[in-house]
Design a protein around this motif. Structure first.
Motif, mmCIF file in Angstrom:
data_model
loop_
_atom_site.group_PDB
_atom_site.id
_atom_site.type_symbol
_atom_site.label_atom_id
_atom_site.label_comp_id
_atom_site.label_asym_id
_atom_site.label_seq_id
_atom_site.Cartn_x
_atom_site.Cartn_y
_atom_site.Cartn_z
ATOM 1 N N HIS A 142 0.766 -1.171 0.169
ATOM 2 C CA HIS A 142 -0.010 -0.034 0.182
ATOM 3 C C HIS A 142 0.755 1.281 -0.149
ATOM 4 C CE1 HIS A 142 -3.522 2.252 0.818
ATOM 5 N NE2 HIS A 142 -3.190 2.911 1.995
ATOM 6 N N VAL A 143 1.757 1.243 0.780
ATOM 7 C CA VAL A 143 2.833 2.388 0.757
ATOM 8 C C VAL A 143 3.608 2.751 -0.538
ATOM 9 C CG1 VAL A 143 5.221 3.157 1.722
ATOM 10 C CG2 VAL A 143 3.525 2.288 3.394
ATOM 11 N N VAL A 144 4.234 1.525 -1.218
ATOM 12 C CA VAL A 144 4.711 1.460 -2.425
ATOM 13 C C VAL A 144 3.621 2.128 -3.490
ATOM 14 C CG1 VAL A 144 5.679 0.106 -4.285
ATOM 15 C CG2 VAL A 144 6.322 -0.310 -2.175
ATOM 16 N N GLY A 145 2.437 1.686 -3.535
ATOM 17 C CA GLY A 145 1.367 2.275 -4.337
ATOM 18 C C GLY A 145 0.964 3.698 -4.176
ATOM 19 N N ARG A 146 1.018 4.207 -3.043
ATOM 20 C CA ARG A 146 0.692 5.494 -2.592
ATOM 21 C C ARG A 146 1.933 6.434 -2.995
ATOM 22 N NH1 ARG A 146 -1.584 7.638 2.252
ATOM 23 N NH2 ARG A 146 -2.057 9.195 0.915
ATOM 24 N N LEU A 147 3.213 5.905 -3.064
ATOM 25 C CA LEU A 147 4.121 6.644 -3.441
ATOM 26 C C LEU A 147 4.445 7.045 -4.903
ATOM 27 C CD1 LEU A 147 7.196 5.318 -1.044
ATOM 28 C CD2 LEU A 147 6.010 7.567 -0.637
ATOM 29 N N LEU A 148 3.964 5.887 -5.485
ATOM 30 C CA LEU A 148 4.377 6.192 -7.082
ATOM 31 C C LEU A 148 3.255 7.047 -7.689
ATOM 32 C CD1 LEU A 148 4.941 2.443 -8.019
ATOM 33 C CD2 LEU A 148 6.518 4.111 -8.530
ATOM 34 N N ARG A 149 3.613 7.691 -8.512
ATOM 35 C CA ARG A 149 2.663 8.683 -9.479
ATOM 36 C C ARG A 149 2.105 7.743 -10.434
ATOM 37 N NH1 ARG A 149 4.251 9.106 -14.285
ATOM 38 N NH2 ARG A 149 6.172 9.075 -15.020
#
Ligand SMILES: C[S@@+](CC[C@H](N)C(=O)[O-])C[C@H]1O[C@@H](n2cnc3c(N)ncnc32)[C@H](O)[C@@H]1O
Length: 274
Positions: A142-149
């Protein structure tokens, strides 16, 4: 701070960081002496990474910054995050010594979006002994998904959960599964002297807590975060000597001497945010 045994792990990493910085294995002096020098990890990853020039990248659990600086040398505009203050201090010094402009932050992985903001990065780079310190792989995804544009990608190369679950090398050479492959709520607790670089340092903080995450659990975490998997490759090599006495050096990595085709030692997972 973390509430999941994180303080114990942090004390271990705080003590390890300056020891790793002083060790020839991390080759900090070579980074300073040769502006083209890259870490072994990034050199291995390079064909799969492709062209990263101009990408805004973040290296999660960046440790002392050698891979982060290497990605900067390939042209990415890098940030780094690690929860160990001494590790971040070494990373900042390395950036200064090498003239790299990298935004290193000290924070827990699970706070990365609060630290950097959402949808800021074209590239999230992580792995090689990173995920095992996290109790909840779905939350990591979830963190990775939110960091990515939108359009950004995850590049993960990590030690394989089959490798992590093996018992130490035995005199009879048999490979024995000992610790969990699947993620468990409770960590596996270790009390071990030493570290994975060569050093004479006597460590005071020898206890650590880690968690395995099965390959499908990692893939599922990435899918649940809304990313599209674009690569999943299993390798018969790993960047450190994970099974002393049983592994030999192979193309800058380590591989089983006897029948390396028996099990995977690391994997590369890439995924894109639509
Ligand atoms: C094995 S190192 C990563 C290795 C890295 N690939 C390298 O060799 O440079 C693991 C790193 O994860 C960091 N770490 C562990 N748990 C963390 C957490 N919850 N949040 C942020 N960093 C964490 C540690 O401080 C350590 O620097």
């Amino acid at each position: 701070m973390t509430d999941y045994y994180g303080a114990v792990n942090q004390a271990m990493w705080d003590e390890r960081a300056p020891v790793h910085a002083a060790s020839p294995d991390y080759a900090l002096d070579r980074f300073a002496a040769d502006p083209a020098f890259l870490s072994d990890v990034v050199r291995f990853d390079r064909p799969r990474l492709g062209d990263v020039r101009g990408l805004r990248g973040v290296h999660l659990q960046c440790h002392i910054g050698t891979d982060t600086v290497s990605l900067g040398r390939l042209g990415a505009v890098m940030s780094g995050l690690d929860f160990s203050g001494p590790a971040v201090e070494v990373a900042r010094n390395l950036a200064k010594r090498t003239g790299a402009d990298i935004d290193f932050r000290q924070a827990d992985l699970y706070d990365a979006v609060e630290v950097f903001g959402a949808e800021r990065f074209d590239l999230v780079f992580t792995g090689i002994g990173a995920l095992c310190w996290l109790p909840d792989i779905a939350r990591w995804g979830h963190v990775v998904g939110r960091l990515l544009r939108p359009g950004g990608r995850l590049f993960l190369r990590e030690g394989h959960p089959v490798l992590w679950s093996l018992a130490d090398p035995r005199p009879d050479g048999l490979l024995v599964i000992e610790t969990p492959y699947f993620e468990q709520p409770e960590p596996t607790v270790w009390d071990e002297e030493g570290t994975y670089v060569s050093t004479e340092h006597q460590f005071a903080n020898t206890v650590s807590h880690d968690w395995s995450h099965g390959l499908a659990e990692v893939v599922s975490a990435v899918l649940a975060a809304g990313l599209i998997v674009t690569e999943l490759t299993e390798h018969d090599t790993v960047p450190w000597n994970a099974r002393p006495g049983e592994m030999v050096e192979h193309d800058g990595e380590w591989r089983m001497r006897d029948r390396p085709e028996r099990f995977p030692c690391s994997y590369t997972l890439q995924a894109r945010k639509p």
